[in-house]
Design a protein around this motif. Sequence first.
Motif, PDB file in Angstrom:
ATOM      1  N   HIS A   1      62.617 -76.076 -33.454  1.00  0.00           N
ATOM      2  CA  HIS A   1      61.597 -76.529 -32.703  1.00  0.00           C
ATOM      3  C   HIS A   1      61.833 -77.168 -31.455  1.00  0.00           C
ATOM      4  N   LYS A   2      63.084 -77.294 -30.995  1.00  0.00           N
ATOM      5  CA  LYS A   2      63.759 -77.862 -29.702  1.00  0.00           C
ATOM      6  C   LYS A   2      64.033 -76.683 -28.419  1.00  0.00           C
TER       7      LYS A   2
ATOM      8  N   ILE B   1      66.189 -75.718 -22.969  1.00  0.00           N
ATOM      9  CA  ILE B   1      66.414 -76.913 -23.762  1.00  0.00           C
ATOM     10  C   ILE B   1      66.336 -78.098 -23.017  1.00  0.00           C
ATOM     11  N   TYR B   2      66.057 -79.246 -23.603  1.00  0.00           N
ATOM     12  CA  TYR B   2      66.231 -80.340 -23.166  1.00  0.00           C
ATOM     13  C   TYR B   2      67.380 -80.821 -23.523  1.00  0.00           C
TER      14      TYR B   2
ATOM     15  N   LYS C   1      63.164 -73.176 -26.730  1.00  0.00           N
ATOM     16  CA  LYS C   1      62.113 -72.475 -26.142  1.00  0.00           C
ATOM     17  C   LYS C   1      62.616 -71.015 -25.620  1.00  0.00           C
TER      18      LYS C   1
ATOM     19  N   LEU D   1      67.058 -77.023 -35.292  1.00  0.00           N
ATOM     20  CA  LEU D   1      67.055 -77.312 -33.666  1.00  0.00           C
ATOM     21  C   LEU D   1      65.792 -76.439 -33.194  1.00  0.00           C
TER      22      LEU D   1
ATOM     23  N   GLU E   1      68.225 -84.156 -26.015  1.00  0.00           N
ATOM     24  CA  GLU E   1      67.940 -83.942 -27.325  1.00  0.00           C
ATOM     25  C   GLU E   1      68.884 -83.289 -28.070  1.00  0.00           C
ATOM     26  N   ILE E   2      69.325 -81.866 -27.586  1.00  0.00           N
ATOM     27  CA  ILE E   2      70.416 -81.338 -28.427  1.00  0.00           C
ATOM     28  C   ILE E   2      71.639 -81.989 -28.517  1.00  0.00           C
TER      29      ILE E   2
END
Length: 135
Positions: A78-79, A113-114, A81, A76, A117-118
Motif C-alpha cells: 500500500h506504500k 515511494i515516500y 506506487k 509494504l 515511511e519505508i
Amino acid sequence: MKGYNIEEGIELPEFDLVIIGYGMVGSIAALLAVKNRLRVAVLEIRKTNDLYVPKAGRLDAEVIRIFEELGIKEDLEHKLKPLEGTQVTDKNNKVIFDICHPRVDTYAPMYGIYQPEIQFFLHKKLEKENEGYFT
C-alpha cells in the motif's frame, strides 16, 4: 538499536558484518543479513530521526523481489506506487523527455515511494525481529 560510544573505551562485541549507513540500502542489507543469521552492526553518523526527513524516491523491481524474499512485500504494497515511466522536466515543469520502462515480468519496472515511511518500517522490522543478531 544499541548505541556505543567508542570514546568510552568499552569492549565491543564481535560481528560478522558491519554496515556503514542506516538509510534504505543499509536497512535492507541488515534485514538480509539478519535473515541469514549474521551478527550485524550498523554504523550511522546521523541521529535516527534525521533519517526520516521527507523525501520521495523510486525503487526498481529488484528491490521489490528482495522485499518478497524478506516476507515484507505484502506489508509494504500500500506504500508502493507502480510507475510505468519517467518524465524529466525543467524548472518550469516543461517535459524535456519521457522514458518508458517496459514491464518484463509481474512487477512494475519502478515504484514511487515516500522514503521515510519505508525506512521507518524497515527499522521497526529490524528492531522487532532481530533475535539478538542486530546492534
